[in-house]
Design an enzyme around this catalytic site. Structure first.
Site, PDB file in Angstrom:
ATOM      1  N   PRO A   3       0.805  15.075 -41.905  1.00  0.00           N
ATOM      2  CA  PRO A   3       0.484  14.203 -43.039  1.00  0.00           C
ATOM      3  C   PRO A   3       0.627  14.909 -44.385  1.00  0.00           C
ATOM      4  O   PRO A   3      -0.143  15.811 -44.710  1.00  0.00           O
ATOM      5  CB  PRO A   3      -0.977  13.820 -42.784  1.00  0.00           C
ATOM      6  N   VAL A   4       1.614  14.505 -45.165  1.00  0.00           N
ATOM      7  CA  VAL A   4       1.827  15.095 -46.497  1.00  0.00           C
ATOM      8  C   VAL A   4       1.319  14.095 -47.535  1.00  0.00           C
ATOM      9  O   VAL A   4       1.750  12.941 -47.569  1.00  0.00           O
ATOM     10  CB  VAL A   4       3.327  15.405 -46.715  1.00  0.00           C
ATOM     11  N   TYR A   5       0.405  14.552 -48.374  1.00  0.00           N
ATOM     12  CA  TYR A   5      -0.214  13.657 -49.362  1.00  0.00           C
ATOM     13  C   TYR A   5       0.769  13.358 -50.509  1.00  0.00           C
ATOM     14  O   TYR A   5       1.417  14.284 -51.033  1.00  0.00           O
ATOM     15  CB  TYR A   5      -1.465  14.293 -49.972  1.00  0.00           C
ATOM     16  N   THR A  29     -13.059  30.080 -57.141  1.00  0.00           N
ATOM     17  CA  THR A  29     -11.732  29.534 -56.891  1.00  0.00           C
ATOM     18  C   THR A  29     -11.017  29.156 -58.187  1.00  0.00           C
ATOM     19  O   THR A  29     -11.658  28.774 -59.170  1.00  0.00           O
ATOM     20  CB  THR A  29     -11.860  28.274 -55.997  1.00  0.00           C
ATOM     21  N   ASP A  30      -9.680  29.227 -58.147  1.00  0.00           N
ATOM     22  CA  ASP A  30      -8.882  28.785 -59.297  1.00  0.00           C
ATOM     23  C   ASP A  30      -9.056  27.291 -59.556  1.00  0.00           C
ATOM     24  O   ASP A  30      -8.764  26.809 -60.653  1.00  0.00           O
ATOM     25  CB  ASP A  30      -7.396  29.131 -59.090  1.00  0.00           C
ATOM     26  N   GLU A  31      -9.554  26.556 -58.536  1.00  0.00           N
ATOM     27  CA  GLU A  31      -9.683  25.107 -58.704  1.00  0.00           C
ATOM     28  C   GLU A  31     -10.696  24.757 -59.796  1.00  0.00           C
ATOM     29  O   GLU A  31     -10.688  23.644 -60.328  1.00  0.00           O
ATOM     30  CB  GLU A  31     -10.055  24.443 -57.375  1.00  0.00           C
ATOM     31  N   ALA A  55     -20.193  28.467 -48.517  1.00  0.00           N
ATOM     32  CA  ALA A  55     -19.919  27.260 -49.294  1.00  0.00           C
ATOM     33  C   ALA A  55     -19.371  26.184 -48.374  1.00  0.00           C
ATOM     34  O   ALA A  55     -18.886  26.461 -47.278  1.00  0.00           O
ATOM     35  CB  ALA A  55     -18.891  27.565 -50.379  1.00  0.00           C
ATOM     36  N   LYS A  60     -18.129  24.381 -57.476  1.00  0.00           N
ATOM     37  CA  LYS A  60     -17.823  25.809 -57.621  1.00  0.00           C
ATOM     38  C   LYS A  60     -17.907  26.232 -59.098  1.00  0.00           C
ATOM     39  O   LYS A  60     -18.435  27.298 -59.418  1.00  0.00           O
ATOM     40  CB  LYS A  60     -16.433  26.121 -57.061  1.00  0.00           C
ATOM     41  N   TYR A  94     -15.682  19.242 -54.996  1.00  0.00           N
ATOM     42  CA  TYR A  94     -15.676  20.645 -54.556  1.00  0.00           C
ATOM     43  C   TYR A  94     -15.542  21.579 -55.750  1.00  0.00           C
ATOM     44  O   TYR A  94     -16.360  22.486 -55.954  1.00  0.00           O
ATOM     45  CB  TYR A  94     -14.527  20.886 -53.561  1.00  0.00           C
ATOM     46  N   SER A 133     -16.164  24.049 -48.316  1.00  0.00           N
ATOM     47  CA  SER A 133     -14.929  24.497 -48.963  1.00  0.00           C
ATOM     48  C   SER A 133     -13.767  23.512 -48.921  1.00  0.00           C
ATOM     49  O   SER A 133     -12.701  23.818 -49.450  1.00  0.00           O
ATOM     50  CB  SER A 133     -14.475  25.813 -48.307  1.00  0.00           C
ATOM     51  N   ASP A 152      -1.936   9.442 -51.331  1.00  0.00           N
ATOM     52  CA  ASP A 152      -2.304  10.666 -52.042  1.00  0.00           C
ATOM     53  C   ASP A 152      -3.828  10.866 -52.024  1.00  0.00           C
ATOM     54  O   ASP A 152      -4.589   9.895 -51.941  1.00  0.00           O
ATOM     55  CB  ASP A 152      -1.806  10.589 -53.495  1.00  0.00           C
ATOM     56  N   ASN A 169       3.969  21.714 -51.573  1.00  0.00           N
ATOM     57  CA  ASN A 169       3.460  21.463 -50.224  1.00  0.00           C
ATOM     58  C   ASN A 169       4.576  21.131 -49.240  1.00  0.00           C
ATOM     59  O   ASN A 169       4.581  21.606 -48.106  1.00  0.00           O
ATOM     60  CB  ASN A 169       2.450  20.309 -50.246  1.00  0.00           C
ATOM     61  N   PHE A 214     -13.672  31.452 -42.718  1.00  0.00           N
ATOM     62  CA  PHE A 214     -12.302  31.973 -42.768  1.00  0.00           C
ATOM     63  C   PHE A 214     -12.211  33.282 -43.568  1.00  0.00           C
ATOM     64  O   PHE A 214     -11.956  34.364 -43.019  1.00  0.00           O
ATOM     65  CB  PHE A 214     -11.395  30.879 -43.349  1.00  0.00           C
TER      66      PHE A 214
END
Ligand code: NAD
Ligand code: TYD
Length: 361
Positions: free
Chosen positions: A217-219, A134-136, A84, A166, A162, A86, A291, A261, A12
């Site tokens: 699908p919303v977690y 990543t900010d994660e 990666a 990273k 993940y 991702s 979740d 979200n 991507f």
């Protein structure tokens, strides 16, 4: 001429970056090295396939021999590592491949670059290695403190396999800078959206499902917050850091565009419904599901360092970016179906006559 070696350039952000470089610079060579996992698609790059400034080589960043041969043959000035695994949900299902690709692959790439670039006096000339992170890696912020943000000095505290992989890769990159004097840079960006994102991530998945009248699908409670940045703004930031960033530094990249979200999903429903003139695309498609395990509550980036040092700021507002993204997906239904159906492999074999060989550089 500046030569960029871009790993993961069929994914991507990587493919958006390759296209951006070829648009932004005339005097450039871009070598895309990608293993072509499920997430890599050469169709993203068909518009530049015949550009003499561009080359694609299929190889795995974990393959020391193949990567050394490519660096030797192409002699890149810059290496930008996007390659990666991702997707957080996949990392919960199968953490091992995240450790192998994201940590092992990065360490291998660092070793190969060091072997090719380090001069007898310990210098590295004008070479630069940039790790796309990543900010994660910073972990999570809370909804109760909306004025708290991730800065470059925020300690790494990842939660998912993940983000742990990273963060771990980032520590190796920093260590190679500190120990071997390697010319390294790290960018840590917030959630990207835009064309060519695989429809397993929130925004393209919701667009695809809405078009097909399938459940969205919303977690959990849908109130988790992400800081969304249009992919082209991220590409510009990476190129700027590569060319002008201070070696050894980390630069955060983010849009100051935090959204829950559920709000993103409702925006997508409204815009897709309007564009298709289809009232059956409505909030009734929203389905709250269990979740995600260890689900980070909020991400929010303080991007003031890249702003004050390098003059970068996001140029595409969310209102503009989300419309461009939805229009792209609606116009590329075949791309969506081919990347989700396995038809992509058939396309590749038809185009190239084989499943792909490791770099024959
Ligand atoms: P993606 O999953 O769309 O693309 C990953 C690419 O890497 C694919 O083309 C895949 O074929 C390739 N790849 C995977 N394993 C490989 C290997 N062993 N050797 C060579 N190529 C391999 O990912 P993306 O969303 O484009 O993310 C790119 C990078 O940016 C990742 O490092 C990710 O951690 C980081 N990032 C992503 C986001 C985001 O919102 N998507 C935000 C910040 C940082
Ligand atoms: P995702 O696009 O997977 O990015 P990341 O987990 O790296 O931030 O998910 C973005 C947010 O959307 C995250 O809070 C999880 C949530 N989400 C859903 O609610 N439903 C989904 O089907 C997906 C894929 C994600």
């Amino acid at each position: 001429m500046t030569c960029y070696l871009v790993t993961g350039g069929a994914g991507f952000i990587g493919s958006n970056f390759v296209l951006y470089l070829l648009r932004a610079h005339d005097d450039v060579r871009v070598v895309n090295v990608d293993a072509l996992t499920y997430a890599g698609n050469l169709e993203n790059l068909c518009s530049v396939e015949d550009d003499p400034r561009y080359a694609f080589l299929q190889a795995d960043i974990r393959d020391a021999e193949a990567m050394a041969a490519i660096i030797e043959a192409e002699r890149p000035d810059y290496v930008v590592n996007f390659a990666a695994e991702s997707h957080v949900d996949r990392s919960i299902e199968d953490p091992g491949i995240f450790e192998s690709t994201n940590v092992g692959g990065t360490v291998n790439l660092l070793n190969v670059c060091r072997a090719a670039w380090e001069a007898p006096d310990g210098g590295y000339g004008e070479h630069r290695y940039l790790q796309v992170s990543t900010d994660e890696a910073y972990g999570t912020l809370s909804l109760e403190e909306p004025d708290a943000f991730f800065a470059e000095t925020t300690p790494l505290a990842p939660h998912s396999p993940y983000s742990a992989s990273k963060a771990s890769a980032d520590l190796f990159v920093g260590a190679y800078g500190d120990t071997f004097g390697m010319p390294v840079l790290i960018t840590r960006c917030s959630n990207n959206y835009g064309p060519y994102q695989f429809p397993e991530k929130l925004i393209p998945l919701m667009i695809r499902n809405a078009v097909h009248h399938e459940a969205l699908p919303v977690y959990g409670d849908g109130l988790n917050v992400r800081d969304w940045l249009f992919v082209e703004d991220h590409c510009k930031a990476i190129d700027l850091v590569l060319r002008k960033g201070r070696l050894g530094e980390v630069y955060n990249v983010g849009g100051h565009n935090e959204r829950a979200n559920i709000d993103i999903v409702k925006t997508i429903i409204r815009l897709v419904s309007e564009r298709l003139g289809d009232p059956e695309i409505n909030d009734g498609l929203i389905t709250f599901v269990e979740d995600r395990k260890g689900h980070d509550r909020r991400y929010g980036i303080d991007a003031s360092k890249i702003g004050s040092e390098l003059g970068w700021r996001p140029e595409t507002t969310f209102e503009v970016g989300i419309e461009r993204t939805i229009d792209w997906y609606l116009a590329h239904a075949e791309w969506v179906e081919s990347v989700t159906s396995g038809a992509y492999q058939a396309y590749y074999e038809q185009m190239y006559g084989h499943r792909g060989a490791a770099a024959d550089a």
